[in-house]
Design an enzyme around this catalytic site. Sequence first.
Site, PDB file in Angstrom:
ATOM      1  N   ASP A   1      -6.636   1.690   4.483  1.00  0.00           N
ATOM      2  CA  ASP A   1      -6.335   1.994   3.127  1.00  0.00           C
ATOM      3  C   ASP A   1      -4.805   2.059   2.921  1.00  0.00           C
ATOM      4  OD1 ASP A   1      -7.728   3.002   0.445  1.00  0.00           O
ATOM      5  OD2 ASP A   1      -5.947   4.156   0.765  1.00  0.00           O
TER       6      ASP A   1
ATOM      7  N   HIS B   1      -4.311   1.627  -9.414  1.00  0.00           N
ATOM      8  CA  HIS B   1      -3.969   2.953  -8.900  1.00  0.00           C
ATOM      9  C   HIS B   1      -4.363   4.169  -9.694  1.00  0.00           C
ATOM     10  CE1 HIS B   1      -1.559   4.480  -5.165  1.00  0.00           C
ATOM     11  NE2 HIS B   1      -2.408   5.396  -5.562  1.00  0.00           N
TER      12      HIS B   1
ATOM     13  N   LYS C   1      -3.139  -1.423  -3.540  1.00  0.00           N
ATOM     14  CA  LYS C   1      -3.444  -0.893  -4.797  1.00  0.00           C
ATOM     15  C   LYS C   1      -2.110  -1.174  -5.917  1.00  0.00           C
ATOM     16  CE  LYS C   1      -5.288   3.247  -2.935  1.00  0.00           C
ATOM     17  NZ  LYS C   1      -4.989   3.070  -1.509  1.00  0.00           N
TER      18      LYS C   1
ATOM     19  N   TYR D   1       3.191   3.417  -1.339  1.00  0.00           N
ATOM     20  CA  TYR D   1       3.293   4.369  -0.275  1.00  0.00           C
ATOM     21  C   TYR D   1       4.385   3.792   0.467  1.00  0.00           C
ATOM     22  CZ  TYR D   1      -1.819   5.359  -0.869  1.00  0.00           C
ATOM     23  OH  TYR D   1      -2.829   5.632  -1.338  1.00  0.00           O
TER      24      TYR D   1
END
Length: 337
Positions: A69, A132, A99, A74
Amino acid sequence: MIPLEVISAVAMIITPFYAFLPLLAPPVAAESHGIDDIPRFGLGTWLSDKAKVAHAVEYALKSGYNHVDAALIYRNEDETGKGIAKAGVAREDIWVTSKLWNNHHRADEAIKAIKKSISDLGVEYLDLYLMHWPVAFVPDQGTQIDEETSIFDTWRTMEDLVRANLTRHIGISNFAKIDVENILEICTICPYAHEFETHPYLQQQDFVDFHKQVGIKVIAYSPLANTNPTYHSGIKPIMEDPFWLDLASSKNATVAQTVLAWGMQRGTTVIPKSVHEKYISQNLGALEITFTNDEMEDIRAQDKKTRMNNPGRGWGVKLFEDLDDPTKLDGGKGQEL
């Protein structure tokens, strides 16, 4: 007496369209893929140290994981991709999720964003691409809300990403129930999965059950509750909770294994994050643990209805309005993502 066929016709009229969605199969991008459905256990990468995440992903995939994931926000997808490459697994044998971040909701931005994620992750396509948050930012304007781009506009863009064979499935993340219902009313390609915070301290069982009813998979992020170091809930860490310590002992397991096993038994996919070989391997033990009905009821009683991740106050947006522990714009806690 009203004829039965009339009653049936009326029921069809008043039943929301999304109630029939489990009967509809959304199209997928790849013609051949070894994994049809999202694996119920995966490796999370949010807050994974960029210097360590490549090895963590490589080690996990070589240890039996088949689900990663990720997300552009990130800021470690390039290293995550290096880990995927080093593991040497065939593309069709792993599930990769990414996402769409808030400032990429406009169509031209979304295309660039998904292509960057695909490139950084080193894959030809994604298995799942999630919106997201149900919040759009104006590109290049920080967290300024984009009043011109609705979640419906963004969803239409997401549907086009499937048609362009950039992702097999699309889904949502961090939506309130009303937002899910609204998307289901207008979608042509409907959400495959919804990733949201749920764990023993924020169980939201009714919300989880709702997704089962409408045919949407649930991915539980932060499945280990307040073990995330950025969370400041004021609640004692779940790893030190006497209830979970006792239950784990009865299963001859760690607290983490026990909590993750509960998440899977209730029907959610869990994506614990770790960059440590010991915990990556250890967490797989959750796959061997089961609970009795009485134990599941005991766990239900441990719900604290406490949300750990809520950036709504910082963005000036009310999130999770019809769920437990919604955004309080006049005060309360807030988090980055």
